[in-house]
Each structure stands twice: as C-alpha cells, then as structure tokens.
Write an enzyme that holds these catalytic residues in place. Sequence first.
Site, PDB file in Angstrom:
ATOM      1  N   ARG A  34       0.825  -1.205   0.000  1.00  0.00           N
ATOM      2  CA  ARG A  34       0.000   0.000   0.000  1.00  0.00           C
ATOM      3  C   ARG A  34       0.865   1.264   0.000  1.00  0.00           C
ATOM      4  O   ARG A  34       2.046   1.230   0.343  1.00  0.00           O
ATOM      5  CB  ARG A  34      -0.900   0.047   1.235  1.00  0.00           C
ATOM      6  CG  ARG A  34      -1.942  -1.035   1.321  1.00  0.00           C
ATOM      7  CD  ARG A  34      -2.735  -0.854   2.616  1.00  0.00           C
ATOM      8  NE  ARG A  34      -3.640  -1.959   2.845  1.00  0.00           N
ATOM      9  CZ  ARG A  34      -4.878  -2.025   2.393  1.00  0.00           C
ATOM     10  NH1 ARG A  34      -5.366  -1.021   1.694  1.00  0.00           N
ATOM     11  NH2 ARG A  34      -5.637  -3.080   2.641  1.00  0.00           N
ATOM     12  N   MET A 320      -8.961 -14.060  13.949  1.00  0.00           N
ATOM     13  CA  MET A 320      -8.456 -12.961  13.134  1.00  0.00           C
ATOM     14  C   MET A 320      -8.729 -11.644  13.848  1.00  0.00           C
ATOM     15  O   MET A 320      -9.693 -10.936  13.570  1.00  0.00           O
ATOM     16  CB  MET A 320      -9.097 -12.985  11.753  1.00  0.00           C
ATOM     17  CG  MET A 320      -8.628 -14.154  10.896  1.00  0.00           C
ATOM     18  SD  MET A 320      -9.343 -14.094   9.228  1.00  0.00           S
ATOM     19  CE  MET A 320      -8.390 -15.396   8.415  1.00  0.00           C
ATOM     20  N   HIS A 446     -17.196   3.805  43.189  1.00  0.00           N
ATOM     21  CA  HIS A 446     -18.645   3.961  43.088  1.00  0.00           C
ATOM     22  C   HIS A 446     -18.977   5.429  42.835  1.00  0.00           C
ATOM     23  O   HIS A 446     -18.414   6.316  43.482  1.00  0.00           O
ATOM     24  CB  HIS A 446     -19.312   3.508  44.390  1.00  0.00           C
ATOM     25  CG  HIS A 446     -20.787   3.748  44.422  1.00  0.00           C
ATOM     26  ND1 HIS A 446     -21.678   2.944  43.744  1.00  0.00           N
ATOM     27  CD2 HIS A 446     -21.532   4.720  45.029  1.00  0.00           C
ATOM     28  CE1 HIS A 446     -22.911   3.389  43.939  1.00  0.00           C
ATOM     29  NE2 HIS A 446     -22.843   4.468  44.721  1.00  0.00           N
TER      30      HIS A 446
END
Length: 467
Positions: A34, A320, A446
């Site tokens: 690419r 995958m 909390h």
Amino acid sequence: MAYDVIFIGTGPGGYVGAIKAAQLGLKTAVVEKRETYGGTCLNIGCIPSKALLHASEMFAEAGHSFDALGIEGVKPKLNLAKMMAHKDATVASNVGGVAFLFKKNKIDAFRGMGKIAGPGKVAVTGEDGKVMEVEGANIVIATGSDVAGIPGVKVDIDEKVIVSSTGGIALDKVPANMVVVGGGVIGLELGSVWARLGSKVTVVEYLDTILGGMDAEISKQFQRMLAKQGIEFKLGAKVAAVAKAKNGATVTFEPVKGGAAETLAADVVLIATGRRPYTDGLGLEEAGVELDRGKVKTDGHYQTNVKGIYAIGDVIAGPMLAHKAEDEGIAVAEILAGQRGHVNYDAIPSVVYTSPEVASVGKTEEELKKAGIDYKVGKFPFTANGRARAMLHTEGLVKILADKATDRVLGAHIVGFGAGEMIHELTVLMEFGGSSEDLARTTHAHPTMSEAVREAALATFFKPIHI
C-alpha cells in the site's frame, strides 16, 4: 543490505513486530504494497469503522436520547460527507503515526508486492514493475487477510451497490434499504452504522444465531437489542444468489433446513461473510512453505517448516483479531532476539463495537459443557447499576464463568455500554490465574459501570450485593 529480519506486511502484526524487533536491536526492514502503512485495520478496517461507529452513535444519541436528559430542541442533521471526512482524518492520523515510528526506530521500508525469492530473500515488485531484492536472515509473513466472499456463490463486488467492508465504510449516501449477508462482527458493526443513519437493515445469516461462537445467552440478548433498534434478522438462511438489479441489487436465500426461497431487494448489499488468509503472490509453494486449509502452518515459535521463515496474524491459526496479531508480532520479535516470546491464547479478548458493545474473553458456557468442565455462573444486569441508570445505558449484563472446584475464572462475557473497556480487568484476572473471589474482594469505585463486573464476580463467588 542484509537485515536481521524482514516483515512482509505492515498491518498490526507487521508494524508492531517490526518496531519491537528494532527496539531489541535487530536490523529491521518492512515490505508494504500500500501507499500507507497499517494494513487493512488502519486503512479500511478497524480504525475507519470505529470512527463511523462513534459518529453514528453520537447522531443517534442526539436524535433519540437527549430529550430524556433535559436537552430539548436538538434535531440533528446528517452531513455524511463531513462524517466521512472525520473517518478519513482519523485514518490519516493513525497511518502517519506508524510512518513516524518506523522512522524513529530506523526501520527501512520497501514499497511494492513482496515475494519470497529463496532462503533469506524477498523480491519486491514496485508499481513500475521493477524488482528489487532484499536480503535478511529471517522473514516474517504478516500479510493479514482479505474478504472471503460467499462459499459457492459468485458475487460481483463493485464497492458501489454490492460492497465488501471496504465499500461499506465509503458510501456517498445513506441507502434506504441495506441487506447484510453475514451476522458476524463486521456485518453487525457496519449494519448498525447505516441503521443509525437511516437505513432499513436486514441481516441474512447462515447460522441460527448471530455472532457464531459467542456465548449463546449473550448472543440471544444482543440480537433482541439490535431488533429493538430496527434491524431485522433472517437466520438459518443460505444465500443462493446475489445479483445487481435495475435499481440496487437482490439477495436470494433459502432456509438451511429446507423450504421455499425468498428474495430481498436492496439499494446496497454488504457482503460480510468473513475473511480469508492473504497469501496471494507470496511464492509460498515455490519456497516450500506448508499450508493448512489456506493458513500458513507454524510451530509453537511461529516458524514455518522452512528455517528462517515465520508467520503471524491472520495468515496463521487462531482468531483474526488485530490485537492477537500485535501480540504475535511482539512474541516473534522477542524470539528472534533470543528471548522467550509467548502469547496466552486463553486470555485474548474480543469486542463487537456496536451500541451496546459486546465483549468476551475465555470460554463460553457451550465450550465448557462440551469439554466436561464443572463450572459456576455469576451474572449481574446493568439495570441494577447506579451509573448505568444515570446515563440511560441499562441494557445488558456481565456474565462470569469459573471452575466449580477451584473458582478460577475461565471465561467472561459482557453486553452493555462500554463493554470493550470493562472486559480488560477480567482479561488481566485470567492472565494471572485469578478467581472470582479475587475480583469480588477488589474495591471498585462507586458509582461506575465497572461495579457490575464486581457484582457478577460476587454472584459467582457467593452472592451479589445489589440485587
């Protein structure tokens, strides 16, 4: 110039492995076809899809949830081009970051298609057709995966009307109707994006459940949640044909158990039936590298049957997942540097980034039953969680599975807001062989959503406090 290691492919496995190898002092090179680094994940997969998932969730929140919080008069208007620009900017930032890290770690990059040309040799064919040979003591195949298509059905994917995930993240308008072939992670994530933006989405799935392999209880609850959002499901359906029509396309399917065929028309059909290992043009057969059902066969140290050739990520056995590939990239780099690289495959989380999210780590109930393991179950619903009520995110639950005799946690499953973040404390717990009591006795702040994780652990170990 000879290298200690050459990584073919710069997806999550390749780029992380290359950086780790360089950090360990190995002279490292990468080969990438690419124009940008990052592979499918960063360019056309996990990263851009998450940008669209987040943007579409904010659009839906503004349109449907703000009024209940006292925020009135908000009528969001979709600017799809701007949303896509956000996605593209996110991609550019991430792939640019990888390029920077390669430069920082003095990793040499070669552009073009990589092919193993012999022992310690990789032939790189550039766009101009010229071939350059790169030599290295070790070669790591990290070429990832590609769209698998529908077994036995010829489909003409044009990325406009009939699209794969690549086209599914790049539509220039919201389709009125979308049919998604495949009820797995990719199909549900992208289907939910377009459903939130206004599409009528129908999912056609071969199995009787969505998210095959997911804990059955979680899968059923999740399907009901998506159905409430307007997504329709055709389960147990075998696709016989996908064809272009005068306007849009059609999907013809028939019940797996037998019965009359049905045809659905749609403006866009998304093919999301899984992925296959990408080994095209690598010259594996000529190099003598063994394959096992299309995947590169490796030993416990990621080495193939040919000395000096290794493989990681989607091209080898296992789920995958980008983070699984990353961990294998680190492990193989450590092995090549003389260390003891290792991946614990029993503690790899998986996440479906829909709304709500689904997250899982370890075994499902079905897997434990099949293995004959005695186990106990603890659950806690978000409807009983104070923070979830305050944020209007009460859908879902936490489910923990522990060994009945030892209390060691064997699996955990969450469906709910922020599940992908909450799963990690359970992953850490399992990495260290922890028990449900260990987690139940650990203080949680909390009010937080994560308190539901502790309550589920309390339910596994003894009894929950808040129900």
